[in-house]
Design a protein around this motif. Sequence first.
Motif, PDB file in Angstrom:
ATOM      1  N   LEU A  68       0.834  -1.211   0.000  1.00 45.73           N
ATOM      2  CA  LEU A  68       0.000   0.000   0.000  1.00 45.73           C
ATOM      3  C   LEU A  68       0.867   1.258   0.000  1.00 45.73           C
ATOM      4  CD1 LEU A  68      -2.670   1.531   0.261  1.00 45.73           C
ATOM      5  CD2 LEU A  68      -2.543   1.173   2.744  1.00 45.73           C
ATOM      6  N   GLU A  69       1.895   1.257   0.816  1.00 46.03           N
ATOM      7  CA  GLU A  69       2.776   2.425   0.880  1.00 46.03           C
ATOM      8  C   GLU A  69       3.446   2.694  -0.466  1.00 46.03           C
ATOM      9  OE1 GLU A  69       5.381   1.444   4.065  1.00 46.03           O
ATOM     10  OE2 GLU A  69       3.835   1.722   5.627  1.00 46.03           O
ATOM     11  N   HIS A  70       3.846   1.639  -1.158  1.00 46.45           N
ATOM     12  CA  HIS A  70       4.487   1.824  -2.461  1.00 46.45           C
ATOM     13  C   HIS A  70       3.473   2.255  -3.525  1.00 46.45           C
ATOM     14  CE1 HIS A  70       7.936  -0.922  -0.985  1.00 46.45           C
ATOM     15  NE2 HIS A  70       8.301   0.344  -0.930  1.00 46.45           N
ATOM     16  N   PHE A  71       2.226   1.761  -3.383  1.00 44.80           N
ATOM     17  CA  PHE A  71       1.192   2.211  -4.323  1.00 44.80           C
ATOM     18  C   PHE A  71       0.909   3.695  -4.116  1.00 44.80           C
ATOM     19  CE2 PHE A  71      -3.280   2.805  -5.599  1.00 44.80           C
ATOM     20  CZ  PHE A  71      -3.179   2.398  -6.927  1.00 44.80           C
ATOM     21  N   GLN A  72       0.907   4.123  -2.857  1.00 44.54           N
ATOM     22  CA  GLN A  72       0.730   5.546  -2.564  1.00 44.54           C
ATOM     23  C   GLN A  72       1.849   6.367  -3.189  1.00 44.54           C
ATOM     24  OE1 GLN A  72       0.577   5.056   1.739  1.00 44.54           O
ATOM     25  NE2 GLN A  72      -1.569   5.693   1.782  1.00 44.54           N
ATOM     26  N   ALA A  73       3.070   5.844  -3.143  1.00 42.43           N
ATOM     27  CA  ALA A  73       4.197   6.556  -3.736  1.00 42.43           C
ATOM     28  C   ALA A  73       4.030   6.676  -5.251  1.00 42.43           C
ATOM     29  CB  ALA A  73       5.502   5.826  -3.412  1.00 42.43           C
ATOM     30  N   VAL A  74       3.446   5.644  -5.855  1.00 38.61           N
ATOM     31  CA  VAL A  74       3.237   5.671  -7.311  1.00 38.61           C
ATOM     32  C   VAL A  74       2.195   6.711  -7.689  1.00 38.61           C
ATOM     33  CG1 VAL A  74       2.355   4.358  -9.281  1.00 38.61           C
ATOM     34  CG2 VAL A  74       3.986   3.294  -7.706  1.00 38.61           C
ATOM     35  N   VAL A  75       1.044   6.696  -7.017  1.00 36.98           N
ATOM     36  CA  VAL A  75      -0.029   7.613  -7.404  1.00 36.98           C
ATOM     37  C   VAL A  75       0.296   9.060  -7.024  1.00 36.98           C
ATOM     38  CG1 VAL A  75      -1.801   5.821  -7.264  1.00 36.98           C
ATOM     39  CG2 VAL A  75      -1.339   7.253  -5.266  1.00 36.98           C
ATOM     40  N   ASN A  76       1.210   9.235  -6.073  1.00 33.33           N
ATOM     41  CA  ASN A  76       1.635  10.585  -5.698  1.00 33.33           C
ATOM     42  C   ASN A  76       2.905  10.989  -6.446  1.00 33.33           C
ATOM     43  OD1 ASN A  76      -0.477  10.953  -3.842  1.00 33.33           O
ATOM     44  ND2 ASN A  76       0.668   9.889  -2.235  1.00 33.33           N
ATOM     45  N   PHE A  77       3.144  10.336  -7.550  1.00 35.15           N
ATOM     46  CA  PHE A  77       4.357  10.584  -8.349  1.00 35.15           C
ATOM     47  C   PHE A  77       4.504  12.072  -8.672  1.00 35.15           C
ATOM     48  CE2 PHE A  77       6.066  11.163 -12.679  1.00 35.15           C
ATOM     49  CZ  PHE A  77       7.358  10.685 -12.481  1.00 35.15           C
ATOM     50  N   ASP A  78       5.708  12.576  -8.378  1.00 34.12           N
ATOM     51  CA  ASP A  78       5.983  13.997  -8.618  1.00 34.12           C
ATOM     52  C   ASP A  78       7.399  14.153  -9.162  1.00 34.12           C
ATOM     53  OD1 ASP A  78       5.617  16.731  -8.708  1.00 34.12           O
ATOM     54  OD2 ASP A  78       6.272  17.018  -6.629  1.00 34.12           O
ATOM     55  N   GLY A  79       7.661  13.419 -10.211  1.00 37.45           N
ATOM     56  CA  GLY A  79       8.982  13.455 -10.819  1.00 37.45           C
ATOM     57  C   GLY A  79       9.836  12.288 -10.354  1.00 37.45           C
ATOM     58  N   GLY A  80      10.785  11.900 -11.182  1.00 33.69           N
ATOM     59  CA  GLY A  80      11.640  10.777 -10.849  1.00 33.69           C
ATOM     60  C   GLY A  80      11.579   9.710 -11.924  1.00 33.69           C
ATOM     61  N   GLN A 172      -3.706  -2.787 -11.420  1.00 40.79           N
ATOM     62  CA  GLN A 172      -2.860  -1.596 -11.499  1.00 40.79           C
ATOM     63  C   GLN A 172      -1.499  -1.916 -12.130  1.00 40.79           C
ATOM     64  OE1 GLN A 172      -4.969   0.690 -10.726  1.00 40.79           O
ATOM     65  NE2 GLN A 172      -6.228  -0.876  -9.752  1.00 40.79           N
ATOM     66  N   VAL A 173      -0.943  -3.039 -11.733  1.00 39.82           N
ATOM     67  CA  VAL A 173       0.365  -3.440 -12.270  1.00 39.82           C
ATOM     68  C   VAL A 173       0.271  -3.714 -13.765  1.00 39.82           C
ATOM     69  CG1 VAL A 173       2.117  -5.273 -12.233  1.00 39.82           C
ATOM     70  CG2 VAL A 173       1.271  -4.320 -10.087  1.00 39.82           C
ATOM     71  N   LEU A 174      -0.773  -4.415 -14.180  1.00 41.30           N
ATOM     72  CA  LEU A 174      -0.940  -4.703 -15.606  1.00 41.30           C
ATOM     73  C   LEU A 174      -1.156  -3.427 -16.410  1.00 41.30           C
ATOM     74  CD1 LEU A 174      -3.246  -7.861 -15.435  1.00 41.30           C
ATOM     75  CD2 LEU A 174      -0.842  -7.792 -16.122  1.00 41.30           C
ATOM     76  N   ALA A 186      -1.799   9.216 -12.875  1.00 41.79           N
ATOM     77  CA  ALA A 186      -2.816  10.118 -12.324  1.00 41.79           C
ATOM     78  C   ALA A 186      -4.194   9.461 -12.331  1.00 41.79           C
ATOM     79  CB  ALA A 186      -2.842  11.416 -13.121  1.00 41.79           C
ATOM     80  N   SER A 187      -4.445   8.614 -13.326  1.00 39.42           N
ATOM     81  CA  SER A 187      -5.752   7.965 -13.433  1.00 39.42           C
ATOM     82  C   SER A 187      -5.967   6.917 -12.347  1.00 39.42           C
ATOM     83  CB  SER A 187      -5.904   7.309 -14.807  1.00 39.42           C
ATOM     84  OG  SER A 187      -5.051   6.189 -14.931  1.00 39.42           O
ATOM     85  N   LEU A 188      -4.888   6.511 -11.659  1.00 42.74           N
ATOM     86  CA  LEU A 188      -4.998   5.485 -10.621  1.00 42.74           C
ATOM     87  C   LEU A 188      -5.338   6.065  -9.251  1.00 42.74           C
ATOM     88  CD1 LEU A 188      -1.906   3.230 -11.464  1.00 42.74           C
ATOM     89  CD2 LEU A 188      -4.265   2.964 -12.236  1.00 42.74           C
ATOM     90  N   GLU A 191      -8.277   4.905  -7.237  1.00 40.56           N
ATOM     91  CA  GLU A 191      -8.286   3.568  -6.650  1.00 40.56           C
ATOM     92  C   GLU A 191      -7.655   3.533  -5.265  1.00 40.56           C
ATOM     93  OE1 GLU A 191      -9.628   0.850  -7.772  1.00 40.56           O
ATOM     94  OE2 GLU A 191     -10.335   1.734  -9.656  1.00 40.56           O
ATOM     95  N   LEU A 192      -6.915   4.576  -4.926  1.00 40.51           N
ATOM     96  CA  LEU A 192      -6.156   4.555  -3.679  1.00 40.51           C
ATOM     97  C   LEU A 192      -7.048   4.361  -2.463  1.00 40.51           C
ATOM     98  CD1 LEU A 192      -3.533   4.795  -2.135  1.00 40.51           C
ATOM     99  CD2 LEU A 192      -3.743   7.293  -2.247  1.00 40.51           C
TER     100      LEU A 192
END
Length: 223
Positions: A68-80, A172-174, A186-188, A191-192
Amino acid sequence: MKRLNFVPSLLFPVLFLLPLSLLLSGCQSAYYSTLEKVGYHKRDILIDRVEDTQQSQEEAQQQFQSALEHFQAVVNFDGGELQTLYDTLKADFDKSQDAAEEVSSRINKVEDVAEALFEEWEGELALYQNQSLKRDSERKLRQTKQKYQQLITAMRRAEKTMQPVLTTFQDQVLYLKHNLNARAIASLKGELRNIQQDINQLIREMQRSIRESKAFIQQLQQG
């Protein structure tokens, strides 16, 4: 309490004498009989397996929380590096799937030895000559069965809560695999919240199952 995780050296020769085909065929009655000859009875094995299941549930909780924590990091992507985020999420999904399979396997093993224990216990009731002792054994058997039913129900309920989370993560992974861009991520975000709710439910059910495990073990040990 006797633990099967650390089998004494004297037990290894006995286990190796068992034909591999016997173990693989699921002939558990012969397996349990062999263990009993060296002092490991079904009650001990059941306690051991319930504790193993409890441990696997605790580990599964941690793994799903990490995912869950890593999914949060993905959907909150802000560069990288997007590929790095995806690889981390994919690895977490695989680990979560393995953790869920381990929990299911452990529960199946609990059911297997519990059924063998109760069958043996019921069969032994016919051997009693002292009716007072027989009635007391029957009473304890009923109580143990009732407590076990509460336990296995809690275990299976907790087990079921893992599948919705795995299904969502897999989607989400697929999706990200072939749409690795900021717009797709952003579209994910929608689902968070659903995933958070599912994992919170999973943790609640796991904790309930763990409490039932502890209560069941205590009853067996006191009995």
